[in-house]
Scaffold this motif. Structure first.
Motif, PDB file in Angstrom:
ATOM      1  N   ALA A  80       0.837  -1.205   0.000  1.00 35.85           N
ATOM      2  CA  ALA A  80       0.000   0.000   0.000  1.00 35.85           C
ATOM      3  C   ALA A  80       0.871   1.253   0.000  1.00 35.85           C
ATOM      4  O   ALA A  80       0.578   2.227  -0.707  1.00 35.85           O
ATOM      5  CB  ALA A  80      -0.926  -0.014   1.210  1.00 35.85           C
ATOM      6  N   SER A  81       1.956   1.225   0.760  1.00 34.19           N
ATOM      7  CA  SER A  81       2.873   2.357   0.804  1.00 34.19           C
ATOM      8  C   SER A  81       3.531   2.578  -0.558  1.00 34.19           C
ATOM      9  O   SER A  81       3.642   3.712  -1.032  1.00 34.19           O
ATOM     10  CB  SER A  81       3.941   2.121   1.867  1.00 34.19           C
ATOM     11  OG  SER A  81       4.893   3.140   1.846  1.00 34.19           O
ATOM     12  N   LEU A  82       3.953   1.488  -1.188  1.00 33.14           N
ATOM     13  CA  LEU A  82       4.548   1.576  -2.525  1.00 33.14           C
ATOM     14  C   LEU A  82       3.556   2.207  -3.501  1.00 33.14           C
ATOM     15  O   LEU A  82       3.916   3.099  -4.272  1.00 33.14           O
ATOM     16  CB  LEU A  82       4.966   0.185  -3.017  1.00 33.14           C
ATOM     17  CG  LEU A  82       5.420   0.085  -4.468  1.00 33.14           C
ATOM     18  CD1 LEU A  82       6.673   0.899  -4.729  1.00 33.14           C
ATOM     19  CD2 LEU A  82       5.650  -1.372  -4.842  1.00 33.14           C
ATOM     20  N   GLU A  83       2.321   1.778  -3.431  1.00 35.20           N
ATOM     21  CA  GLU A  83       1.308   2.313  -4.347  1.00 35.20           C
ATOM     22  C   GLU A  83       1.082   3.805  -4.096  1.00 35.20           C
ATOM     23  O   GLU A  83       0.988   4.592  -5.044  1.00 35.20           O
ATOM     24  CB  GLU A  83      -0.006   1.542  -4.182  1.00 35.20           C
ATOM     25  CG  GLU A  83      -1.037   1.917  -5.218  1.00 35.20           C
ATOM     26  CD  GLU A  83      -2.268   1.029  -5.162  1.00 35.20           C
ATOM     27  OE1 GLU A  83      -3.340   1.538  -5.536  1.00 35.20           O
ATOM     28  OE2 GLU A  83      -2.168  -0.139  -4.761  1.00 35.20           O
ATOM     29  N   ARG A  84       1.009   4.210  -2.826  1.00 35.28           N
ATOM     30  CA  ARG A  84       0.817   5.631  -2.504  1.00 35.28           C
ATOM     31  C   ARG A  84       1.987   6.469  -3.019  1.00 35.28           C
ATOM     32  O   ARG A  84       1.789   7.526  -3.631  1.00 35.28           O
ATOM     33  CB  ARG A  84       0.693   5.833  -0.986  1.00 35.28           C
ATOM     34  CG  ARG A  84      -0.653   5.549  -0.397  1.00 35.28           C
ATOM     35  CD  ARG A  84      -0.755   6.029   1.053  1.00 35.28           C
ATOM     36  NE  ARG A  84       0.283   5.508   1.922  1.00 35.28           N
ATOM     37  CZ  ARG A  84       0.227   4.353   2.572  1.00 35.28           C
ATOM     38  NH1 ARG A  84      -0.823   3.576   2.440  1.00 35.28           N
ATOM     39  NH2 ARG A  84       1.223   3.970   3.347  1.00 35.28           N
ATOM     40  N   GLU A  85       3.201   5.998  -2.763  1.00 36.09           N
ATOM     41  CA  GLU A  85       4.383   6.749  -3.180  1.00 36.09           C
ATOM     42  C   GLU A  85       4.493   6.817  -4.710  1.00 36.09           C
ATOM     43  O   GLU A  85       4.869   7.842  -5.262  1.00 36.09           O
ATOM     44  CB  GLU A  85       5.652   6.131  -2.578  1.00 36.09           C
ATOM     45  CG  GLU A  85       5.746   6.280  -1.074  1.00 36.09           C
ATOM     46  CD  GLU A  85       5.856   7.724  -0.628  1.00 36.09           C
ATOM     47  OE1 GLU A  85       6.737   8.446  -1.118  1.00 36.09           O
ATOM     48  OE2 GLU A  85       5.025   8.141   0.206  1.00 36.09           O
TER      49      GLU A  85
END
Length: 193
Positions: A80-85
């Motif tokens: 999820a963090s990868l997708e947000r970034e």
């Protein structure tokens, strides 16, 4: 179903299945844990989390399922963090805010060294930044940006030529040749090879 004239049809009663025995519950929880582990190994984090939560609902003291759920939750949060970034970085790239895009891409590259696509994203961000500076006549800064491209890919002919032109016009007045060259340069797509 029995129908009486003038009345709504009477629905058949649904009989719930008998409750599972404690042994059946443990067996079902173990099956769900195995399924969750398989989904985890396939990197299907959301499905693994849901399956392992079902296992814990079935048998709340299944420590194996809890351990697997904890691992799956960590991976799900990373994804999820990868997708947000990535969303933020590509937004910056699309808005031609290459400095912000590069900050995000370098951080993502550091956090995910296995993802080689960030090399292209970084190279194309530097290239586009150089093009916009060259077209604005800021030749010294443009040369620096093209130099960054060449440090990533020394065989990039467009960046090499653009750097050469930018250096040639250091301290010189822009002319028709410069404007023609700068205006024919096109921006690259984020994932362009």
């Amino acid at each position: 179903i029995q129908v009486v004239p003038g009345a709504a049809p009477k629905q058949a009663e649904v009989v719930p299945p008998p409750p599972l025995t404690p042994e059946q519950l443990k067996t079902r929880a173990a099956e769900l844990t195995r399924e969750g582990r398989r989904l985890y190994e396939e990197k299907r984090w959301p499905e693994a989390v849901l399956t392992l939560k079902k296992a814990l609902t079935t048998d709340p003291i299944d420590f194996d399922a809890q351990d697997e759920l904890d691992k799956a939750m960590v991976e799900l949060e990373k994804a999820a963090s990868l997708e947000r970034e990535m969303t933020a970085a590509t937004k910056y790239f699309g808005e031609a805010d290459y400095a912000s895009a590069l900050t995000k891409f370098y951080r993502l590259q550091q956090d995910h060294p296995e993802m080689k696509i960030f090399d292209a994203y970084i190279r194309n961000s530097w290239f586009n930044w150089g093009v916009t500076l060259l077209q604005a006549g800021v030749v010294d800064e443009a040369a620096e940006k093209f130099d960054e491209v060449l440090q990533i890919d020394s065989r990039d002919p467009q960046a090499a030529r653009a750097k050469e032109i930018a250096k040639r016009y250091h301290g010189r007045q822009r002319d028709k040749v410069f404007d023609t060259f700068a205006n024919t340069m096109t921006l690259r797509a984020l994932d362009q090879s």
